[in-house]
Scaffold this motif. Structure first.
Motif, PDB file in Angstrom:
ATOM      1  N   UNK A  49      -0.794   5.592   2.899  1.00 26.83           N
ATOM      2  CA  UNK A  49      -2.175   5.561   2.403  1.00 26.83           C
ATOM      3  C   UNK A  49      -2.252   4.829   1.061  1.00 26.83           C
ATOM      4  N   UNK A  50      -1.281   5.110   0.165  1.00 24.48           N
ATOM      5  CA  UNK A  50      -1.327   4.428  -1.139  1.00 24.48           C
ATOM      6  C   UNK A  50      -1.045   2.933  -0.984  1.00 24.48           C
ATOM      7  N   UNK A  51      -0.097   2.590  -0.107  1.00 21.34           N
ATOM      8  CA  UNK A  51       0.179   1.167   0.128  1.00 21.34           C
ATOM      9  C   UNK A  51      -1.040   0.494   0.749  1.00 21.34           C
ATOM     10  N   UNK A  52      -1.691   1.197   1.659  1.00 23.38           N
ATOM     11  CA  UNK A  52      -2.912   0.636   2.282  1.00 23.38           C
ATOM     12  C   UNK A  52      -4.023   0.430   1.276  1.00 23.38           C
ATOM     13  N   UNK A  53      -4.176   1.360   0.348  1.00 25.42           N
ATOM     14  CA  UNK A  53      -5.243   1.193  -0.652  1.00 25.42           C
ATOM     15  C   UNK A  53      -4.922   0.051  -1.616  1.00 25.42           C
ATOM     16  N   UNK A  54      -3.651  -0.147  -1.957  1.00 25.92           N
ATOM     17  CA  UNK A  54      -3.270  -1.266  -2.826  1.00 25.92           C
ATOM     18  C   UNK A  54      -3.513  -2.580  -2.101  1.00 25.92           C
ATOM     19  N   UNK A  55      -3.080  -2.651  -0.843  1.00 23.83           N
ATOM     20  CA  UNK A  55      -3.269  -3.877  -0.057  1.00 23.83           C
ATOM     21  C   UNK A  55      -4.755  -4.146   0.161  1.00 23.83           C
ATOM     22  N   UNK A  56      -5.535  -3.075   0.415  1.00 26.77           N
ATOM     23  CA  UNK A  56      -6.983  -3.249   0.608  1.00 26.77           C
ATOM     24  C   UNK A  56      -7.627  -3.773  -0.672  1.00 26.77           C
TER      25      UNK A  56
END
Length: 106
Positions: free
Chosen positions: A83-90
């Motif tokens: 989730x944190x990686x997804x939010x950074x990538x988003x």
């Protein structure tokens, strides 16, 4: 009848035999008490098989519960990292899209 012991001699012989027997019995009782104490100390060192099996079973149950909770924690951590990686990538993708849409103008 000169070879026969007198009544006094017989009484002393009986009393001496009783005294010897009493001393032997007391000595035997002391030896048995000492041996019993040594056996008690030796038995305290050993664990009954039923107690060992019960402890081993409860230990295996606790290990199983710990393994299950560790697996659950690992899954939750993996999800949080995704989730944190997804939010950074988003966030990075949104910044790129905005820069392309706005044409690089601030």
């Amino acid at each position: 009848m000169p070879n026969e012991p007198s009544l006094w001699d017989l009484q002393r012989l009986i009393e001496r035999n009783h005294a010897d027997a009493r001393e032997d019995i007391l000595d035997l009782k002391a030896q048995m008490a000492s041996a019993a104490q040594a056996n008690d100390e030796r038995f305290r060192l050993y664990l009954l098989r039923e107690v060992f099996e019960a402890r081993e079973g409860s230990m295996l149950l606790r290990i199983g519960a710990l393994e299950k909770s560790a697996e659950t924690a690992k899954t939750q951590i993996r999800g949080a990292l995704m989730a944190s990686a997804g939010s950074v990538i988003a966030g990075i993708l949104i910044a790129i899209v905005l820069s392309v849409v706005l044409g690089g103008k601030p």
